[in-house]
Design a protein around this motif. Structure first.
Motif, PDB file in Angstrom:
ATOM      1  N   SER A 152       0.817  -1.213   0.000  1.00  0.00           N
ATOM      2  CA  SER A 152       0.000   0.000   0.000  1.00  0.00           C
ATOM      3  C   SER A 152       0.851   1.263   0.000  1.00  0.00           C
ATOM      4  N   GLN A 153       1.993   1.224   0.693  1.00  0.00           N
ATOM      5  CA  GLN A 153       2.873   2.394   0.725  1.00  0.00           C
ATOM      6  C   GLN A 153       3.425   2.688  -0.668  1.00  0.00           C
ATOM      7  N   SER A 154       3.807   1.646  -1.396  1.00  0.00           N
ATOM      8  CA  SER A 154       4.321   1.820  -2.753  1.00  0.00           C
ATOM      9  C   SER A 154       3.251   2.387  -3.677  1.00  0.00           C
ATOM     10  N   ILE A 155       2.025   1.896  -3.533  1.00  0.00           N
ATOM     11  CA  ILE A 155       0.927   2.382  -4.377  1.00  0.00           C
ATOM     12  C   ILE A 155       0.648   3.855  -4.092  1.00  0.00           C
ATOM     13  N   MET A 156       0.681   4.240  -2.814  1.00  0.00           N
ATOM     14  CA  MET A 156       0.468   5.643  -2.467  1.00  0.00           C
ATOM     15  C   MET A 156       1.620   6.512  -2.973  1.00  0.00           C
ATOM     16  N   ASP A 157       2.850   6.015  -2.832  1.00  0.00           N
ATOM     17  CA  ASP A 157       4.010   6.773  -3.313  1.00  0.00           C
ATOM     18  C   ASP A 157       3.922   7.012  -4.814  1.00  0.00           C
ATOM     19  N   TYR A 158       3.442   6.005  -5.545  1.00  0.00           N
ATOM     20  CA  TYR A 158       3.314   6.169  -6.991  1.00  0.00           C
ATOM     21  C   TYR A 158       2.258   7.218  -7.327  1.00  0.00           C
ATOM     22  N   ALA A 159       1.183   7.251  -6.543  1.00  0.00           N
ATOM     23  CA  ALA A 159       0.149   8.266  -6.768  1.00  0.00           C
ATOM     24  C   ALA A 159       0.726   9.668  -6.598  1.00  0.00           C
ATOM     25  N   CYS A 160       1.688   9.821  -5.689  1.00  0.00           N
ATOM     26  CA  CYS A 160       2.306  11.132  -5.438  1.00  0.00           C
ATOM     27  C   CYS A 160       3.449  11.434  -6.402  1.00  0.00           C
ATOM     28  N   PHE A 161       4.297  10.448  -6.641  1.00  0.00           N
ATOM     29  CA  PHE A 161       5.560  10.699  -7.343  1.00  0.00           C
ATOM     30  C   PHE A 161       5.763   9.777  -8.545  1.00  0.00           C
ATOM     31  N   GLY A 162       4.673   9.278  -9.100  1.00  0.00           N
ATOM     32  CA  GLY A 162       4.790   8.329 -10.206  1.00  0.00           C
ATOM     33  C   GLY A 162       4.981   8.970 -11.560  1.00  0.00           C
ATOM     34  N   ASP A 163       5.506  10.196 -11.592  1.00  0.00           N
ATOM     35  CA  ASP A 163       5.742  10.847 -12.881  1.00  0.00           C
ATOM     36  C   ASP A 163       6.972  10.291 -13.585  1.00  0.00           C
ATOM     37  N   VAL A 164       7.896   9.718 -12.816  1.00  0.00           N
ATOM     38  CA  VAL A 164       9.119   9.157 -13.395  1.00  0.00           C
ATOM     39  C   VAL A 164       9.388   7.792 -12.764  1.00  0.00           C
ATOM     40  N   VAL A 165       9.724   6.808 -13.600  1.00  0.00           N
ATOM     41  CA  VAL A 165       9.998   5.447 -13.132  1.00  0.00           C
ATOM     42  C   VAL A 165      11.302   4.967 -13.746  1.00  0.00           C
ATOM     43  N   SER A 166      12.098   4.301 -12.932  1.00  0.00           N
ATOM     44  CA  SER A 166      13.314   3.649 -13.424  1.00  0.00           C
ATOM     45  C   SER A 166      13.134   2.145 -13.281  1.00  0.00           C
ATOM     46  N   PHE A 167      13.417   1.417 -14.368  1.00  0.00           N
ATOM     47  CA  PHE A 167      13.221  -0.035 -14.376  1.00  0.00           C
ATOM     48  C   PHE A 167      14.522  -0.703 -14.790  1.00  0.00           C
ATOM     49  N   ASP A 168      14.982  -1.639 -13.963  1.00  0.00           N
ATOM     50  CA  ASP A 168      16.286  -2.259 -14.201  1.00  0.00           C
ATOM     51  C   ASP A 168      16.215  -3.740 -13.861  1.00  0.00           C
ATOM     52  N   THR A 169      16.727  -4.576 -14.751  1.00  0.00           N
ATOM     53  CA  THR A 169      16.722  -6.023 -14.512  1.00  0.00           C
ATOM     54  C   THR A 169      18.131  -6.574 -14.326  1.00  0.00           C
ATOM     55  N   THR A 170      19.076  -5.710 -13.988  1.00  0.00           N
ATOM     56  CA  THR A 170      20.473  -6.159 -13.897  1.00  0.00           C
ATOM     57  C   THR A 170      20.834  -6.721 -12.534  1.00  0.00           C
ATOM     58  N   ILE A 174      15.383   7.868  -3.027  1.00  0.00           N
ATOM     59  CA  ILE A 174      14.875   6.710  -3.751  1.00  0.00           C
ATOM     60  C   ILE A 174      13.634   6.157  -3.061  1.00  0.00           C
ATOM     61  N   ILE A 175      12.629   5.810  -3.838  1.00  0.00           N
ATOM     62  CA  ILE A 175      11.447   5.120  -3.331  1.00  0.00           C
ATOM     63  C   ILE A 175      11.128   3.957  -4.265  1.00  0.00           C
ATOM     64  N   ILE A 176      10.453   2.953  -3.733  1.00  0.00           N
ATOM     65  CA  ILE A 176      10.132   1.754  -4.501  1.00  0.00           C
ATOM     66  C   ILE A 176       8.639   1.737  -4.810  1.00  0.00           C
ATOM     67  N   PHE A 177       8.310   1.624  -6.100  1.00  0.00           N
ATOM     68  CA  PHE A 177       6.911   1.548  -6.520  1.00  0.00           C
ATOM     69  C   PHE A 177       6.412   0.108  -6.614  1.00  0.00           C
ATOM     70  N   GLY A 178       7.309  -0.812  -6.716  1.00  0.00           N
ATOM     71  CA  GLY A 178       6.932  -2.215  -6.845  1.00  0.00           C
ATOM     72  C   GLY A 178       8.158  -3.028  -7.192  1.00  0.00           C
ATOM     73  N   ALA A 179       8.010  -4.341  -7.203  1.00  0.00           N
ATOM     74  CA  ALA A 179       9.147  -5.213  -7.492  1.00  0.00           C
ATOM     75  C   ALA A 179       8.668  -6.434  -8.261  1.00  0.00           C
ATOM     76  N   ALA A 180       9.565  -6.963  -9.071  1.00  0.00           N
ATOM     77  CA  ALA A 180       9.226  -8.136  -9.879  1.00  0.00           C
ATOM     78  C   ALA A 180      10.392  -9.104  -9.893  1.00  0.00           C
ATOM     79  N   LEU A 181      10.064 -10.370 -10.028  1.00  0.00           N
ATOM     80  CA  LEU A 181      11.048 -11.420 -10.273  1.00  0.00           C
ATOM     81  C   LEU A 181      10.740 -12.004 -11.641  1.00  0.00           C
ATOM     82  N   ILE A 182      11.713 -11.901 -12.532  1.00  0.00           N
ATOM     83  CA  ILE A 182      11.502 -12.272 -13.930  1.00  0.00           C
ATOM     84  C   ILE A 182      12.157 -13.618 -14.216  1.00  0.00           C
ATOM     85  N   PHE A 183      11.334 -14.620 -14.500  1.00  0.00           N
ATOM     86  CA  PHE A 183      11.860 -15.929 -14.867  1.00  0.00           C
ATOM     87  C   PHE A 183      12.106 -16.014 -16.376  1.00  0.00           C
TER      88      PHE A 183
END
Length: 741
Positions: free
Chosen positions: A323-341, A363-372
């Protein structure tokens, strides 16, 4: 060999009801007995004592006399090292439970604990010995003996006979190879009924060897144990990031020195090793699934999704956001950095966090993924799932590395989003592909390369600087530089036409990467990875809380205190953003401002650095107070540039126009956003226990100035300990009771 005897003071029973024929003895159900022990190096004699009964009886301080209570008043005589063998010192107040025939216990652990505690007080070590079993395999009889019982295999049979003992030879159980057993007969024998009650059947208290002095009793093998409280403390300081080699040193300081340590270094290391093993689950996918389900129970607005491969039915990808990540994105979701390294675990499965920056440029986290499966389909699923979690809100800009597969998915899903390449990643790749140039020209090439990359005044100037760079360092035939130039509109600052929140700067991007790389620098199991991710997330949020507090409670020192423009900025922006704004304000004094054209209320200026022939073009409208600059700093970052501030100064504009105070950089950027969580009003048992533990530690420190206070505190804690054991026993008995018929 001179005998060594532990003798009980004579005692008689206080009048009262007869004892229960089958008492279950525990710390909570019996009074502690004071005992007289003679701890001399040679010779032993029983020391007399007495108990009182009735109202006229004399009573030892701190003891209580009542029905079914044994009270033995005496002293422990203790040999002091480095003094004459026959010198003794009285040490009053030592309390322990002496084994007696008829005592009964609910379990083997309780039985062993009683005898081992007694052994530690007296100064010898114990070990479990013979076990007799019934036909069905249940235990019927058990011996716990002094560790000096029997003889080692290395000792000859002649030595055994000379000692006058026919005990069978035991295998070596002590860690020290040169330790000698003495054939000591001290032991305790338990009989175990079919209900699992352990009753003392026989006790031998006499020893034929010296006891360990109190300052060495903690080194006895059976006393070297890590109790639950120590395990919890070791776990907490390990989770805080302390290295295994430092943990034992910390514990030594905590207990007041090596001689006060209740366990050896090996015991500490073994506990750390055991905690590591907890993370070695065989089914990683199931582990993650359970983690996500539990998080949703804790946080009802927690979002997670799983993609299953249509061909083999195996799990392909995970995504989650709390929920914190979702709220943070509502406030600051104008820019996203995505990295799979990021490589997370032994399977080398990419971890892909979606990261942003808050109003403190943290830095804040909007979400996380594990890519198989890093395919176009996987990235499309991930980005669409991300939008679902974030109520369909698209970012203005998304930063990624140079991955063609990812670029295709972004173009398909984020059709209204500007796709930019991460400059930090480009600089890393430059080090790989242009290593020969960097090695030859050292810092000069890096400086010139970055200067070209960040050139934002005009496209013409950027192209000129790029060609000069390629020519000067003989890179005309370098394919990597040619490919990079073809992609220039995705990374060069001069081509940026979207909001980036200052995430284009390499040091900010590098900081984002380091947050995770420091935690994930080693191969982690699945569970370890999840624990580290939680710690990173919690740490970032704690940083934001600290910055919020400082911005609201502390006013920055203003460069020109009486200037309304700076005062407004200081009152509006967070401290970090104000610092950036003030730096731009200071830089203007190194620039000149020349009016190029006046068209009604529109004024066009050329603003140049005093040491440069190139400048930025600024257009200012005096009527509506709008201003634009060719460097596009405000459009990109949201803070007025030095060029615009120079034109304001030239036109006597000393009040910052409100339309140029971007809300996402202010102290109150999150006003109106909140997280609704259930159950946050009450603390859970773990939190409450931690709070009480902290309070007890504080009280202990207060009492450390007085021995009397410490004695009083220890007695109170011991009393509470007994009451807690008693209450837990009752709870356990109640839970074991079957349903009434």
């Amino acid at each position: 060999m001179a005998g060594r005897t532990h003798a009980l003071a004579r005692s008689r029973r206080v009048e009262g009801p007869s004892p229960d024929p089958c008492p279950v003895v525990s710390r909570a159900s019996r009074q502690c007995q004071l005992v007289t022990a003679i701890l001399a190096r040679s010779g032993g004699a029983a020391s007399g004592g007495w108990i009182g009964d009735g109202e006229g009886a004399e009573q030892a301080e701190g003891t209580s006399i009542g029905p079914r209570t044994f009270v033995i008043y005496g002293i422990i005589m203790e040999a002091i090292e480095d003094e004459a063998p026959d010198e003794m010192v009285d040490k009053a107040g030592q309390t322990l439970i002496v084994p007696e025939v008829g005592m009964a216990f609910k379990s083997e652990d309780q039985a062993y604990e009683m005898y081992n505690t007694y052994a530690g007080k007296v100064g010898f070590s114990v070990r479990k010995s013979h076990t007799k079993r019934r036909v069905d395999g249940s235990i019927s009889q058990k011996y716990i003996v002094c560790s000096n019982q029997g003889y080692r295999e290395s000792e000859s049979s002649q030595d055994t006979k000379r000692a006058g003992c026919n005990a069978r030879i035991h295998r070596e159980t002590e860690s020290s190879q040169d330790a000698k057993r003495t054939g000591c007969n001290a032991r305790i024998q338990f009989s175990v009924n079919r209900e699992g009650i352990w009753r003392v059947q026989k006790v031998v208290l006499d020893h034929n060897h010296d006891f360990a002095s109190p300052n060495k009793s903690h080194k006895l093998r059976s006393q070297r144990r890590v109790i639950e409280a120590d395990k919890r403390l070791i776990s907490q300081i390990r989770e805080a990031g302390m290295k295994p080699a430092q943990v034992y040193e910390f514990m030594k300081e905590f207990y007041g020195g090596a001689d006060k340590m209740p366990f050896p270094r090996m015991g500490c290391n073994n506990e750390i090793g055991w905690q590591r093993k907890k993370y070695l689950e065989p089914n990683d996918a199931q582990t993650l699934l359970e983690y996500l389900k539990n998080k949703q129970i804790e946080d009802p607005t927690f979002f997670y999704a799983i993609q299953v491969d249509e061909v083999d039915g195996q799990i392909a990808n995970f995504f989650w956001a709390d929920s914190q990540s979702i709220m943070d994105y509502a406030c600051f979701g104008d820019v996203v950095s995505f990295d799979t390294t990021f490589q997370t675990d032994k399977l080398e499965m990419p971890f892909a966090p979606l990261i942003g920056t808050n109003h403190h440029m943290q830095i804040i986290i909007f979400g996380a993924a594990l890519i198989f499966n890093e395919s176009v389909e996987s990235f499309v699923w991930l980005f669409e799932t991300f939008l679902t979690a974030m109520s369909g809100k698209h970012p203005s800009t998304i930063f990624t590395d140079q991955d063609a597969t990812m670029a295709g998915a972004i173009a398909y899903v984020f059709r209204n989003t500007s796709h930019r390449l991460c400059l930090w990643q480009i600089c890393l790749n430059a080090a790989k592909h242009l290593g020969h140039v960097i090695q030859k020209h050292s810092e000069k090439f890096v400086h010139d390369f970055k200067k070209c990359v960040y050139e934002d005044r005009s496209e013409t100037l950027f192209i000129k600087m790029w060609h000069d760079l390629v020519t000067e360092y003989n890179l005309e035939d370098n394919q990597w530089m040619a490919d990079l130039y073809n992609l220039r509109k995705k990374w060069a600052a001069v081509y940026n036409d979207s909001f980036t929140a200052d995430m284009t700067l390499t040091h900010r991007s590098e900081g984002m990467k380091n947050v995770f790389k420091k935690k994930f620098r080693r191969k982690l199991s699945f569970s370890e990875f999840l624990v580290e991710y939680e710690k990173v997330s919690a740490s970032l949020r704690e940083n934001e809380l600290d910055a919020d507090f400082n911005s609201c409670r502390k006013n920055p020192v203003i460069y020109i205190p009486n200037l309304p423009l700076l005062k407004t900025a200081a009152e509006s922006y967070t401290r970090r953003v104000y610092s950036e704004f003030e730096e731009e304000f200071k830089q203007q004094f190194s620039f000149s401002c020349k009016l190029l054209q006046a068209d009604g209320s529109n004024l066009t200026y050329m603003v140049m650095h005093m040491q440069s022939v190139h400048g930025a073009t600024v257009v200012f409208n005096k009527e509506n107070m709008t201003i634009t600059c060719s460097c596009r700093k405000y459009e990109s970052i949201g803070i007025l540039c030095m060029h615009a501030l120079k034109v304001f100064n030239a036109n006597d504009v000393f009040i910052l126009p409100s339309q140029y105070i971007l809300n996402r950089w202010t102290k109150y950027a999150k006003r109106g956003f909140y997280i609704e969580k259930e159950g946050t009003e009450t603390e859970d048992l773990k939190m409450r226990a931690a709070r009480i533990s902290r309070k007890v530690a504080s009280i202990s420190l207060k009492c450390s100035l007085s021995k009397d206070l410490l004695d009083y505190l220890e007695k109170a804690i011991n009393k509470l300990d007994l009451e807690a054991d008693n209450s837990l026993s009752k709870i356990e008995e109640k839970s074991n009771e079957g349903p009434s018929v």
